[in-house]
Design a protein around this motif. Structure first.
Motif, PDB file in Angstrom:
ATOM      1  N   ALA A  48      -3.992   5.867  -2.514  1.00 51.10           N
ATOM      2  CA  ALA A  48      -4.194   7.241  -2.973  1.00 51.10           C
ATOM      3  C   ALA A  48      -5.580   7.719  -2.545  1.00 51.10           C
ATOM      4  CB  ALA A  48      -4.059   7.314  -4.485  1.00 51.10           C
ATOM      5  N   VAL A  51      -8.727   8.390  -5.519  1.00 51.07           N
ATOM      6  CA  VAL A  51      -9.264   7.285  -6.323  1.00 51.07           C
ATOM      7  C   VAL A  51     -10.776   7.487  -6.442  1.00 51.07           C
ATOM      8  CG1 VAL A  51      -9.679   4.799  -6.364  1.00 51.07           C
ATOM      9  CG2 VAL A  51      -7.463   5.670  -5.648  1.00 51.07           C
ATOM     10  N   LYS A  77      -2.972   9.788  -6.867  1.00 45.53           N
ATOM     11  CA  LYS A  77      -2.747   8.489  -7.510  1.00 45.53           C
ATOM     12  C   LYS A  77      -1.735   8.619  -8.655  1.00 45.53           C
ATOM     13  CE  LYS A  77      -6.872   8.995 -10.347  1.00 45.53           C
ATOM     14  NZ  LYS A  77      -8.234   8.588 -10.583  1.00 45.53           N
ATOM     15  N   GLY A  91      -3.987   3.195  -7.704  1.00 46.15           N
ATOM     16  CA  GLY A  91      -4.715   3.467  -6.465  1.00 46.15           C
ATOM     17  C   GLY A  91      -3.986   3.020  -5.228  1.00 46.15           C
TER      18      GLY A  91
END
Length: 114
Positions: A48, A51, A77, A91
């Motif tokens: 993601a 994060v 995320k 994440g």
């Protein structure tokens, strides 16, 4: 180098994770993803972009490239966690066995190479 998913590919990435969760095997979270990449078990890795701090997932694209594992970045995320079947954000997610998502993963990796 991490491949940033274009808008039309993002939904396919989430779908691939959902299908792999149902019919194959996935690992959720940065620590789990790191472990399976290092062991050479990961087939596909998603991280993601949002994060915070970014240092949490910074090592994953480098590690994935070293091991020859396709790594793609998605914007959220929260959506990544939802696709992985979690009630919380995550994440990163690694697909270990694609199951019925094999074709989807192949489509995504082909677009990444193009």
């Amino acid at each position: 180098m991490v491949f940033e998913a274009p808008k039309e590919l993002i939904d396919k990435v989430y779908e691939a994770i959902e299908v792999a969760k149902a019919t194959g095997k996935i690992r959720k979270g940065t620590n789990e993803a790191t472990k399976v990449i290092e062991k050479g078990q990961a087939k596909f890795v998603v991280i993601a972009k949002d994060v915070n701090p970014p240092e949490i997932t910074m090592h994953i694209p480098l590690l994935a490239e070293e091991k020859g594992v396709p790594c793609i970045q998605v914007p959220s995320k929260d959506d990544l966690g939802a696709a992985a079947g979690l009630d919380v954000a995550t994440g990163s997610v690694a697909i270990i066995q694609e199951g019925e998502s094999r074709q989807l993963v192949k489509e995504i990796t082909d677009k990444m190479k193009a």
